[in-house]
Design an enzyme around this catalytic site. Structure first.
Site, short mmCIF file in Angstrom:
data_model
loop_
_atom_site.label_atom_id
_atom_site.label_comp_id
_atom_site.label_asym_id
_atom_site.label_seq_id
_atom_site.Cartn_x
_atom_site.Cartn_y
_atom_site.Cartn_z
N CYS A 73 -90.46 111.38 -7.32
CA CYS A 73 -90.02 112.69 -7.61
C CYS A 73 -88.45 112.92 -7.75
O CYS A 73 -87.57 112.90 -6.66
CB CYS A 73 -90.51 113.95 -6.55
SG CYS A 73 -89.74 115.16 -6.96
N HIS A 170 -97.48 107.67 -16.44
CA HIS A 170 -97.13 109.00 -16.77
C HIS A 170 -97.20 108.49 -18.00
O HIS A 170 -97.56 107.38 -18.59
CB HIS A 170 -95.40 108.97 -17.32
CG HIS A 170 -94.50 109.46 -16.10
ND1 HIS A 170 -94.59 111.39 -15.92
CD2 HIS A 170 -94.79 109.00 -14.62
CE1 HIS A 170 -94.12 111.44 -15.01
NE2 HIS A 170 -93.72 110.00 -14.27
N GLU A 219 -97.56 117.88 -14.49
CA GLU A 219 -98.16 117.27 -13.20
C GLU A 219 -98.92 117.45 -12.57
O GLU A 219 -99.73 118.15 -12.94
CB GLU A 219 -96.73 117.45 -12.51
CG GLU A 219 -95.26 117.39 -13.42
CD GLU A 219 -94.27 117.00 -11.87
OE1 GLU A 219 -94.52 115.95 -10.83
OE2 GLU A 219 -93.48 118.04 -11.77
N CYS A 228 -89.28 117.32 -14.27
CA CYS A 228 -89.95 116.27 -13.74
C CYS A 228 -88.89 114.82 -13.91
O CYS A 228 -88.54 115.29 -14.96
CB CYS A 228 -91.22 115.90 -14.08
SG CYS A 228 -91.80 114.60 -13.76
N GLY A 231 -90.73 112.08 -14.72
CA GLY A 231 -90.74 111.88 -16.68
C GLY A 231 -90.24 111.88 -17.03
O GLY A 231 -90.02 111.69 -18.33
#
Length: 294
Positions: A73, A170, A219, A228, A231
């Site tokens: 993260c 992703h 997510e 994110c 992301g």
């Protein structure tokens, strides 16, 4: 079971942070699910434990709101850096952090003894389908069509997108208007798509200008979040790869629902993520023993 915590966020991507350098929490997945409820508990996108590491300065373990453990993260990493510095667990303004996606290096911007923002080396993007992982006949899935069914399974809708791993999978797709999307309906269809055996995070991206993009993210395990980091990194890479926005070696402004991030796809092929790290509040939560003891 009483647990001391700190609520923090990076551009609105919020987690409950717990100092586990002395002892890790029992059943952290169940605890994450409990504390993440926004109407019945603290409310967050998940739980992050800050632990000891044998290979880096610290180790991060992150759990989503649905109790599943995540690998990485980017917003959480920045907040971990702020947590350990602001609370005197380190006096270094550059640290290494062990994650399930590898060791990450974080450089902190400190003002008046507090970390205000941080820059993370997110590593190199992974395009190979088998390593994302994604089930596909393609070696890489770049600007290819992903087929979804409507709610009744009768009509097929195709979304062109690019699959990238930044430590977790992703799928980046470009749209005309991100605010017009019904992510509650769309997001789960991507997350649980049969081509992604471990699920997928999906970024819906709108190009604002040649140096700016705006995105919303669904997510896996948490639903729509306000930002994110991995992301935003995938968005930057896809934008440059497809010549939609940005240039390699120059920062791209990536606007999330909760704030703005600066992302650079470097000439060394590493992605660098820079953004805020904010402490919201701290306190003590009493987790029922039947939750902590699961």
């Amino acid at each position: 079971m009483k647990i001391e915590f700190v609520k923090m966020h990076g551009a609105g991507n919020d987690y409950v942070y717990v100092d586990c350098t002395k002892e890790e929490l029992p059943n952290p997945g169940a605890i994450s699910e409990y504390v993440s409820h926004r109407r019945f508990s603290i409310g967050s996108d998940g739980l992050i434990m800050i632990c000891k590491s044998d290979v880096a300065d610290f180790k991060m373990r992150m759990f989503n709101a649905d109790a599943s453990e995540g690998k990485m993260c980017g917003n959480g990493v920045r907040c971990v850096a702020k947590f350990v510095y602001d609370r005197g667990l380190t006096d270094k303004n550059s640290i290494t952090l062990e994650t399930l996606a590898g060791i990450k290096k974080i450089d902190m911007t400190v003002e008046e003894g507090k970390v205000m923002s941080a820059k993370v080396d997110m590593g190199k993007p992974i395009f190979k389908c088998t390593e994302i992982p994604m089930i596909s006949d393609h070696f890489m899935f770049v600007d290819q069509g992903l087929v979804l069914s409507d709610n009744y399974g009768e009509e097929k809708v195709v979304y062109n997108g690019t699959s990238i791993s930044m430590g977790n999978p992703h799928f980046v797709t470009f749209v005309d208007d991100v605010d017009a999307l019904n992510l509650e309906e769309l997001g789960p269809q991507f997350e649980h798509h049969q081509l992604f055996p471990e699920g997928v995070n999906t970024e819906f991206v709108q190009v604002i200008d040649e140096n700016t993009v705006k995105f919303r993210v669904w997510e896996r395990g948490s639903g729509e979040t306000w930002a994110c980091g991995t992301g935003a990194s995938a968005v930057c890479v896809a934008s440059i790869l497809l010549s939609r926005a940005g240039k390699k070696g120059e920062p791209l402004t990536v606007i999330a629902k909760g704030g703005t991030l600066k992302v650079t796809y470097g000439e060394d092929d590493h992605v660098y993520l820079e953004g805020p790290a904010v402490t919201s509040f701290e306190g003590v939560v009493d987790v029922p023993e039947e939750i902590a003891g699961k």
